[in-house]
Design an enzyme around this catalytic site. Sequence first.
Site, mmCIF file in Angstrom:
data_model
loop_
_atom_site.group_PDB
_atom_site.id
_atom_site.type_symbol
_atom_site.label_atom_id
_atom_site.label_comp_id
_atom_site.label_asym_id
_atom_site.label_seq_id
_atom_site.Cartn_x
_atom_site.Cartn_y
_atom_site.Cartn_z
ATOM 1 N N SER A 192 0.859 -1.195 0.000
ATOM 2 C CA SER A 192 0.000 0.000 0.000
ATOM 3 C C SER A 192 0.886 1.233 0.000
ATOM 4 C CB SER A 192 -0.883 0.028 1.253
ATOM 5 O OG SER A 192 -1.497 1.312 1.389
ATOM 6 N N TYR A 209 -1.514 -1.085 10.311
ATOM 7 C CA TYR A 209 -1.621 -1.212 8.845
ATOM 8 C C TYR A 209 -0.413 -0.567 8.168
ATOM 9 C CZ TYR A 209 -3.673 -1.040 4.154
ATOM 10 O OH TYR A 209 -3.900 -1.201 2.801
HETATM 11 N N1 LIG Z 1 -8.569 -0.624 -1.825
HETATM 12 C C1 LIG Z 1 -7.558 0.204 -1.639
HETATM 13 O O1 LIG Z 1 -7.683 1.410 -1.806
HETATM 14 C C2 LIG Z 1 -6.202 -0.338 -1.234
HETATM 15 C C3 LIG Z 1 -5.136 0.560 -1.181
HETATM 16 C C4 LIG Z 1 -3.885 0.088 -0.833
HETATM 17 C C5 LIG Z 1 -3.692 -1.256 -0.567
HETATM 18 N N2 LIG Z 1 -4.743 -2.114 -0.617
HETATM 19 C C6 LIG Z 1 -4.470 -3.538 -0.330
HETATM 20 O O2 LIG Z 1 -5.040 -4.353 -1.345
HETATM 21 C C7 LIG Z 1 -5.396 -5.612 -0.795
HETATM 22 C C8 LIG Z 1 -6.853 -5.906 -1.120
HETATM 23 O O3 LIG Z 1 -7.642 -4.897 -0.505
HETATM 24 P P1 LIG Z 1 -9.148 -4.560 -0.936
HETATM 25 O O4 LIG Z 1 -9.282 -3.105 -0.850
HETATM 26 O O5 LIG Z 1 -9.501 -5.280 -2.179
HETATM 27 O O6 LIG Z 1 -9.904 -5.195 0.344
HETATM 28 P P2 LIG Z 1 -11.273 -5.993 0.484
HETATM 29 O O7 LIG Z 1 -12.270 -5.524 -0.477
HETATM 30 O O8 LIG Z 1 -11.576 -5.971 1.941
HETATM 31 O O9 LIG Z 1 -10.856 -7.485 0.059
HETATM 32 C C9 LIG Z 1 -10.055 -8.274 0.880
HETATM 33 C C10 LIG Z 1 -10.040 -9.672 0.324
HETATM 34 O O10 LIG Z 1 -9.233 -10.488 1.184
HETATM 35 C C11 LIG Z 1 -10.013 -11.581 1.677
HETATM 36 N N3 LIG Z 1 -9.537 -11.935 3.029
HETATM 37 C C12 LIG Z 1 -9.565 -11.156 4.129
HETATM 38 N N4 LIG Z 1 -9.070 -11.847 5.183
HETATM 39 C C13 LIG Z 1 -8.715 -13.071 4.720
HETATM 40 C C14 LIG Z 1 -8.159 -14.226 5.307
HETATM 41 N N5 LIG Z 1 -7.852 -14.274 6.612
HETATM 42 N N6 LIG Z 1 -7.934 -15.322 4.537
HETATM 43 C C15 LIG Z 1 -8.249 -15.290 3.196
HETATM 44 N N7 LIG Z 1 -8.779 -14.223 2.587
HETATM 45 C C16 LIG Z 1 -9.014 -13.128 3.341
HETATM 46 C C17 LIG Z 1 -11.452 -11.080 1.644
HETATM 47 O O11 LIG Z 1 -12.424 -12.103 1.620
HETATM 48 P P3 LIG Z 1 -13.080 -12.689 2.999
HETATM 49 O O12 LIG Z 1 -13.499 -11.514 3.828
HETATM 50 O O13 LIG Z 1 -14.216 -13.545 2.528
HETATM 51 O O14 LIG Z 1 -12.005 -13.502 3.649
HETATM 52 C C18 LIG Z 1 -11.421 -10.341 0.308
HETATM 53 O O15 LIG Z 1 -11.492 -11.242 -0.767
HETATM 54 C C19 LIG Z 1 -5.105 -5.528 0.695
HETATM 55 O O16 LIG Z 1 -3.844 -6.089 0.973
HETATM 56 C C20 LIG Z 1 -5.081 -4.033 0.960
HETATM 57 O O17 LIG Z 1 -4.311 -3.692 2.078
HETATM 58 C C21 LIG Z 1 -5.992 -1.681 -0.918
#
Ligand SMILES: NC(=O)c1ccc[n+]([C@@H]2O[C@H](COP(=O)([O-])OP(=O)(O)OC[C@H]3O[C@@H](n4cnc5c(N)ncnc54)[C@H](OP(=O)(O)O)[C@@H]3O)[C@@H](O)[C@H]2O)c1
Length: 256
Positions: A147, A161
Amino acid sequence: MKDLFSLQGRVALVTGGSRGIGRMIATGFLQQGARVYITARKAAQCEATAAELSALGGCIALPADVSTVEGARKLAAEIAQREPALDILVNNAGAAWGEEFDTFPEAGWDKVVDLNMKTPFFLTQALHEPLKRAAKSRPAKVINIASIDGISVNSWETYSYAASKAGLIHLTRRMALRLAQDNIVVSGIAPGPFPSDMNKEARDHGDAVAHRVPAGRVGNAEDMAGAAIYLASRAGDYVVGETIVVDGGVTIARGN
Ligand SMILES: NC(=O)c1ccc[n+]([C@@H]2O[C@H](COP(=O)([O-])OP(=O)(O)OC[C@H]3O[C@@H](n4cnc5c(N)ncnc54)[C@H](OP(=O)(O)O)[C@@H]3O)[C@@H](O)[C@H]2O)c1
């Protein structure tokens, strides 16, 4: 040039592929010809996404909790049962925790550091053999989703985080040095704001967030897929240990 970004014949695993950024990456990989396994804890959502994405190519749901070493090893064993080799692992599943400094609890460290920093290490370790087998014909890839909060400081009180993502960026370098010996290329992506359940602000108030983004908009599925396909394909073979910022310029605008 025609095949530079192709993923034809590759097998990929995207953790957290059921929604958000993981789904964007899985979609891009399928469109480039890969067979893609996605994993998430909620089995129904994971299976529904795999069913929808199957219109683009072979997409298989393997519901799992990867936040523990035991869970990571169990998932790796399931992959090994199905595939002789794994070409691409995307360590994307992540969690966040926001709370003010005085009350920030230990649970907010354990949950976030376990999934964001420990799991990419132990899942890669558990999949080392199938990655090495894939690496006999061409470089295998491990892509860690970090991130921009691991690079510059935002105003939210998300202590664990920010630390976990900074740690993951450095871990990406350290693992890259070791795994290069096995023809496994480790790299990372540091996303800025992308609409998702985790980033509800970018999802529900995209226009307001866009004001803080030099590019004038939040990220979309093609922005994320483009970076991931670059790293996963032949095009990214020489990007070793580096984490690419994909944020529309937020990091340079923050200036810290
Ligand atoms: N969106 C942004 O703006 C942003 C920015 C910077 C970095 N990121 C990074 O990008 C990545 C994805 O984020 P996102 O925004 O797409 O988040 P999200 O919509 O909350 O998706 C998270 C995904 O991870 C799964 N997950 C969570 N805990 C888990 C576990 N213990 N075991 C297996 N799967 C698990 C969730 O499914 P379940 O809940 O069903 O397990 C879901 O598929 C993360 O690492 C986040 O830190 C996101």
